[in-house]
Design an enzyme around this catalytic site. Structure first.
Site, mmCIF file in Angstrom:
data_model
loop_
_atom_site.group_PDB
_atom_site.id
_atom_site.type_symbol
_atom_site.label_atom_id
_atom_site.label_comp_id
_atom_site.label_asym_id
_atom_site.label_seq_id
_atom_site.Cartn_x
_atom_site.Cartn_y
_atom_site.Cartn_z
ATOM 1 C CD GLU A 12 -54.097 -32.851 -22.591
ATOM 2 O OE1 GLU A 12 -54.271 -31.754 -23.107
ATOM 3 O OE2 GLU A 12 -53.351 -33.718 -23.067
ATOM 4 C CG ASP A 85 -52.367 -34.472 -25.729
ATOM 5 O OD1 ASP A 85 -52.383 -35.631 -25.288
ATOM 6 O OD2 ASP A 85 -53.345 -33.954 -26.291
ATOM 7 C CG ASP A 87 -49.344 -30.521 -28.123
ATOM 8 O OD1 ASP A 87 -49.584 -30.318 -26.905
ATOM 9 O OD2 ASP A 87 -50.234 -30.807 -28.929
ATOM 10 C CD GLU A 89 -53.214 -25.251 -26.162
ATOM 11 O OE1 GLU A 89 -54.099 -24.661 -25.513
ATOM 12 O OE2 GLU A 89 -52.446 -24.665 -26.944
ATOM 13 C CE1 TYR A 307 -51.170 -35.559 -28.936
ATOM 14 C CE2 TYR A 307 -49.434 -34.224 -29.925
ATOM 15 C CZ TYR A 307 -50.611 -34.321 -29.206
ATOM 16 O OH TYR A 307 -51.233 -33.182 -28.749
ATOM 17 N NE ARG A 309 -54.547 -31.636 -31.559
ATOM 18 C CZ ARG A 309 -55.224 -32.391 -30.696
ATOM 19 N NH1 ARG A 309 -54.554 -33.125 -29.822
ATOM 20 N NH2 ARG A 309 -56.538 -32.421 -30.695
ATOM 21 C CG HIS A 354 -43.115 -33.868 -32.047
ATOM 22 N ND1 HIS A 354 -44.171 -32.992 -32.121
ATOM 23 C CD2 HIS A 354 -42.515 -33.605 -30.862
ATOM 24 C CE1 HIS A 354 -44.199 -32.234 -31.042
ATOM 25 N NE2 HIS A 354 -43.202 -32.589 -30.267
#
Length: 712
Positions: A12, A85, A87, A89, A307, A309, A354
């Site tokens: 990204e 990423d 997750d 999103e 990470y 989030r 996670h």
């Protein structure tokens, strides 16, 4: 057949390409998508309600060049690895990338990693997988739900209130929390009460030892005593002046305080606000930099944290082993607990696959890498490092002593009970490294003073009485930390949404921040009340939390996402029709500026038009005086010293002197309050990522200036 084709990796951000490039080597070509490359159109709803809520995705004009480059690279690649990423999103971005760039020949694989280290990256590329459509569909459902709420309610607010307003599904909950809290504060009736402390000392023959204070807590029979006013306090104090004081009970208990778990997104945002006053948005921006990689001495570009989030407190076994070894070597074996610490899941529906937010290497001591970090990066990295290390350290232990004291009043049948407390640290444990911050809403710890050696039946001498007046306090307004904490407790939003929620309600002028606390504006109160009246589910905490559960079921239990959206939309559409019919036109008073119209002498007010706010005479339509809306930006004009203000000319924002037309200084580049460190001149934006002096040749990165500004 041998081929010279490289493997294409799509991430990204450009920062991540540098770090990955160093790890993967020359056999890989790494390109950045710069976030989402496809989204719902801005100019229309973009959801086909009649055909099962099918979203109509488009490539924004700003991303067309990026998409063409990625398509071209994909055609010549042997394999395309989607490394966005880890997750929902990120999964959705990978799916959009595959949908837009995929060719018939090139295979696409998804790779997931939670830290950008050599070991994690190599493991991810050894174990690629397909795109997880359950995660994609959960993200699609959230996006469609938010679009339906925003694009259906917003036009209604425009018609019934005024143009420029908007509504969001999750942001509306945060706004209501702030509005409701403000009304609690306004309606709060403060009550007077008094406390009385006695300063006492132990009698040892004719000598006296250390004095200490005890607090009156009630009557000797255990009945609570409330002192409502000064007269009552004086009456009781007069009795206590004549009383004899005797120790009736001494109890000492060993208390153990365990360390907090390593950070998750919400607790990192809370602690960064408590300790540094970083906003949630600032915290996440800095954490993103630490995660994606920074250049550290001979190591080159390396990811410093995992990470950021996440809602899981799980930590990899290897990281725990490394932490325990480091603690033993630096602090001694007594600071390492006999068993590895594991933390219970603290957030409902936390994704235990996670990890918590932790340093990628515990041995990377903050002091060693400080020269390579900005002040803000260093502060946040050190905070994460300390919290992770502390979470695996021994507990702190205290000896807590309570002493109950009888005050026997002569000529009275009433005897009073005082209590003194002390807490003595016996072993510091994790507190040698880290102590968690506290919110102002948390009650202060009970008073503790150093006590002399006391035993039951000891006679005490009264040295003085100290009555003190108090008033009950209203609830505290939300800060960045406490609002994030409340959203998490109520299961509103996800780790990736806390910072955008807080930013959005401020950008829409629904709330302001004063001394770090949120207050609703008149506009915020109005919008929240209208949503509460006509769309009660939208601002209902329990309803929104249930929607989060439904989204989780889509992600992890194969729940059909279209059914979830449909179940929401049917009652929502009914509320929408009802609001369209019954909502009256609301006249919102224009905000006074304190200025006077130069043409007719009436007050100048702030109005909202097609291009946002502007200034106008309150005497319209008789007087048609208008002026561009000026926002003071906290920067002085370099020519005359007056305030520089932000102005809007049609669709273009520019910055000019408030003393216009007497001073005609203006610039299209955003100015900054910090003076040039070399000549003291005006610093202004230069080429999106740089800041340049308007007087000399000084230049620096925007990131460097901003982090310097909010850490000073």
């Amino acid at each position: 057949m041998l081929t010279n084709k490289k493997k294409l990796v799509i991430v990204e951000s450009p920062a991540k390409t540098r770090t990955l490039g160093k790890i993967l080597g020359t056999g890989y070509s790494i390109k950045a998508s710069l976030g989402h490359i496809r989204d719902l159109p801005r100019s229309q709803l973009g959801v086909d309600i009649e055909k099962g809520f099918v979203p109509k995705y488009v490539v924004p004009a700003a991303k067309r060049k990026v998409v063409l480059e990625l398509k071209k690279a994909a055609k010549t690649a042997s394999t395309v690895y989607l490394a966005t990423d880890p997750d929902r999103e990120g999964e959705a971005i990978s799916w959009h990338l595959a949908e837009v760039t995929k060719t018939n020949k090139t295979p696409y694989r998804r790779v997931v990693f939670y830290e950008i280290t050599k070991e994690a990256i190599e493991h991810a590329f050894r174990h690629p997988r397909s795109i997880d459509m359950q995660l994609v569909n959960a993200q699609q459902a959230r996006r469609v739900l938010d679009r339906l709420v925003g694009y259906k309610i917003t036009p209604l607010l425009w018609r019934k209130v005024r143009k420029g307003l908007s509504a969001g599904r999750v942001q509306s909950i945060a706004l209501k929390l702030i509005v409701d809290r403000e009304r609690e504060i306004q309606q709060f009736v403060s009550k007077e009460y008094w406390t009385i402390e006695a300063e006492l000392t132990k009698k040892v023959g004719t000598a006296e030892v250390t004095a200490f204070r005890a607090t009156l807590i009630g009557f000797i029979d255990g009945t609570k005593l409330d002192i409502h006013n000064g007269d009552e306090a004086t009456e009781i104090s007069n009795k206590l002046e004549q009383a004899s004081y005797t120790v009736i009970k001494v109890s000492t208990k060993k208390v153990t305080r365990h360390p907090p778990p390593p950070f998750i997104t919400s607790t990192l945002q809370q602690e960064a606000w408590r300790k540094f006053h970083f906003t949630a948005k600032q915290t996440m921006a800095i954490a993103q930099q630490l995660y994606e990689g920074l250049s550290i001495a001979d190591e080159g570009s390396v990811g410093l944290i995992t990470y950021m989030r996440t809602d899981s407190t799980h930590v990899a076994h290897t990281a725990i082993v490394e932490a325990r070894e480091f603690i033993s070597n630096k602090y001694g074996s007594q600071f390492v607990p006999p068993h590895t610490r594991f933390f219970a899941k603290t957030v409902k529906r936390a994704q235990e696959a996670h990890e918590a937010i932790r340093p990628t290497k515990i041995k990377r001591d903050p002091s060693l890498i400080k020269p390579y970090l900005t002040p803000a990066q260093f502060k946040l990295y050190q905070l994460i490092w300390q919290r992770m290390l502390a979470s695996q350290m021994s507990a702190a232990s205290f000896d807590n002593t309570n002493v109950d004291i009888k005050a026997r009043c002569p000529n009275s049948k009433v005897n009073y009970l005082f209590r003194a407390s002390s807490s003595v640290l016996k072993f510091p444990g994790f507190t040698v490294l880290y102590i968690e911050g506290k919110d102002e809403v948390e009650q202060a710890e009970k008073k503790s003073s150093l006590l002399p050696q006391l035993e039951k039946s000891n006679e005490l001498k009264l040295l003085g009485l100290f009555p003190e007046q108090h008033f009950t306090q209203p609830p505290h307004r939300f800060t960045e930390a406490t609002l994030v904490k409340m959203l998490e407790q109520q299961s509103i939003g996800r780790p990736s949404t806390y910072a955008p929620i807080l930013s959005t309600i401020q950008e829409r002028d629904y709330v302001t921040k004063a001394k770090g606390s949120f207050r609703p504006t008149e506009l915020g109160n109005l919008v929240s009340d209208l949503l509460s009246q006509y769309f009660p589910d939208i601002v209902n905490v329990q309803f929104t939390a249930r929607m989060e559960e439904e989204l989780d079921k889509i992600a992890h239990e194969s729940r059909d996402w279209i059914t979830v959206v449909q179940d929401f939309y049917i009652p929502f559409e009914k509320s929408l029709r009802n609001a369209s019919l019954l909502m009256d036109k609301v006249e919102l008073d224009d905000e006074l500026t304190g200025d006077i119209c130069p043409q007719c002498g009436k007050p100048i007010v702030i109005k909202i038009g097609r291009y946002g706010k502007f200034l106008a005479c309150s005497g319209y339509p008789e007087c048609k005086y208008t002026k561009s809306f000026q926002i003071k930006i906290g920067v002085s004009c370099p020519q005359c010293g007056s305030d520089l203000v932000q102005r809007l000319s049609k669709k273009r924002i520019f910055y000019g002197c408030s003393n216009y037309p007497h001073c005609q200084f203006a610039t299209n580049s955003r100015p900054f309050p910090e003076p040039c460190p070399e000549c003291g001149g005006l610093l202004a934006m230069y080429r999106t990522k740089w800041v340049k002096c308007t007087k000399c040749d000084y230049k620096c990165k925007l990131e460097e200036l901003e982090t310097r500004a909010f850490t000073n």
